[in-house]
Design an enzyme around this catalytic site. Structure first.
Site, PDB file in Angstrom:
ATOM      1  N   HIS A  52      62.643  45.021  11.506  1.00 49.78           N
ATOM      2  CA  HIS A  52      63.328  44.108  12.504  1.00 49.78           C
ATOM      3  C   HIS A  52      62.268  43.879  13.706  1.00 49.78           C
ATOM      4  O   HIS A  52      62.699  43.264  14.386  1.00 49.78           O
ATOM      5  CB  HIS A  52      64.324  44.950  13.228  1.00 49.78           C
ATOM      6  CG  HIS A  52      65.650  45.396  12.334  1.00 49.78           C
ATOM      7  ND1 HIS A  52      66.226  44.282  11.461  1.00 49.78           N
ATOM      8  CD2 HIS A  52      65.932  46.336  11.872  1.00 49.78           C
ATOM      9  CE1 HIS A  52      67.118  44.768  10.851  1.00 49.78           C
ATOM     10  NE2 HIS A  52      66.926  46.091  10.761  1.00 49.78           N
ATOM     11  N   GLU A 154      72.099  53.120   3.665  1.00 54.70           N
ATOM     12  CA  GLU A 154      72.589  52.210   4.754  1.00 54.70           C
ATOM     13  C   GLU A 154      73.980  51.423   4.084  1.00 54.70           C
ATOM     14  O   GLU A 154      74.249  50.570   4.918  1.00 54.70           O
ATOM     15  CB  GLU A 154      71.743  51.338   5.177  1.00 54.70           C
ATOM     16  CG  GLU A 154      70.354  51.944   5.744  1.00 54.70           C
ATOM     17  CD  GLU A 154      69.372  51.087   6.105  1.00 54.70           C
ATOM     18  OE1 GLU A 154      69.567  50.522   7.555  1.00 54.70           O
ATOM     19  OE2 GLU A 154      68.764  50.503   5.202  1.00 54.70           O
ATOM     20  N   ASP A 180      73.910  49.671   9.830  1.00 58.68           N
ATOM     21  CA  ASP A 180      74.248  48.930   8.668  1.00 58.68           C
ATOM     22  C   ASP A 180      75.321  49.422   7.998  1.00 58.68           C
ATOM     23  O   ASP A 180      76.192  48.780   7.117  1.00 58.68           O
ATOM     24  CB  ASP A 180      72.871  48.940   7.886  1.00 58.68           C
ATOM     25  CG  ASP A 180      71.827  47.736   8.308  1.00 58.68           C
ATOM     26  OD1 ASP A 180      72.152  46.675   8.392  1.00 58.68           O
ATOM     27  OD2 ASP A 180      70.721  48.191   8.697  1.00 58.68           O
TER      28      ASP A 180
END
Length: 261
Positions: A52, A154, A180
């Site tokens: 990210h 996740e 997530d």
């Protein structure tokens, strides 16, 4: 050359296996200075977030240098395709998002290690090998023993397969990503929803029972205490969360002070 400071920090596998709590931080900012500050602050590890964050591979290598200089173990969260290059840059661990099952974890673990333990390609001209100063069999052995693999669970599918994932040879830790997971379970960003918390609790307990290090995000001491009681030992805060909160507190304190005059 053999007396030079080795670029590869190999402490993390032993730290993960120690049974002691480890406190680290995600960093998505392309800044070696931030990495150094986290090291000087006393965090055990830093996760350079190449999922990210905005750092390219060149900046990632500079941040790995900063981590080594500041004495903080550097983990890189990256996608599967980047594993070979990030390892050659000198990462102490790879943390891969969205590991779904044991077969996926096994394939990733194989990519992490040189033959015969795995399938990692050999090159000793890299930073991890000191650009040749620490190459050859010694580098392969040092890397196989001293570089960790952290799988991220996740999704509900991963939680269902968590025992099998954790028991894969070569997996050192399993990190449950609550954001997530919450989204995948239909609860959006509401990590505190009871079904999400139950899934996290089940995952952490199962990872610990498999003899591997359980991890998750802990943004507060209360989070760390709650998840620690479930077996978690690899706790990660977030650089931007801490910085943004500190800025907001500074502004609010200034406003409150101004009202006194």
């Amino acid at each position: 050359m053999t007396s030079a400071f080795h670029p590869l920090d190999t402490r993390l596998p032993a730290m993960l296996a120690s049974g002691k709590p480890l406190r680290g931080i995600f960093n998505g900012l392309p800044s070696p200075a931030i990495v150094e500050m986290c090291g000087y602050a006393g965090f055990d590890f830093i996760i350079l977030d190449n999922e990210h964050g905005s750092a390219d591979l060149g900046m990632t290598e500079h941040m790995l240098r900063a981590a080594r200089a500041a004495g903080i173990a550097p983990v890189v969260r990256c996608f599967e395709a980047d594993i070979p290059r990030v390892l050659d840059m000198g990462a102490s661990a790879i943390q891969v998002p969205m590991v779904q099952d044991a077969a996926h974890a096994r394939r990733l673990a194989d990519k992490m290690r040189y033959p015969p333990q795995g399938t990692r390609g050999s090159a000793f001209s890299t930073r991890a090998a000191g650009y040749g100063a620490f190459g050859g069999n010694a580098h392969a052995e040092r890397s196989n023993a001293g570089v960790a693999f952290i799988a991220m669970a996740e999704t509900p599918q991963a939680i269902e397969q968590i025992d099998e994932i954790a028991r894969v040879d070569g997996v050192d830790a399993v990190f449950i990503g609550p954001n997530d997971l919450s989204h995948a379970m239909g609860h959006g960003a509401n990590w505190s929803a009871e079904p999400v918390q139950q899934a996290i609790a089940h995952g952490l307990k199962t990872i610990a029972a498999a003899g591997k290090c359980p991890g998750t995000i802990a943004l507060t001491p209360q989070d760390e205490a709650k998840y620690g009681a479930l077996g978690a030992r690899y706790f990660a805060n977030v650089v931007t969360s801490l910085v943004t909160r500190a800025f907001a507190q500074a502004v609010q304190a200034s406003k409150e002070n101004a009202l006194r005059y």
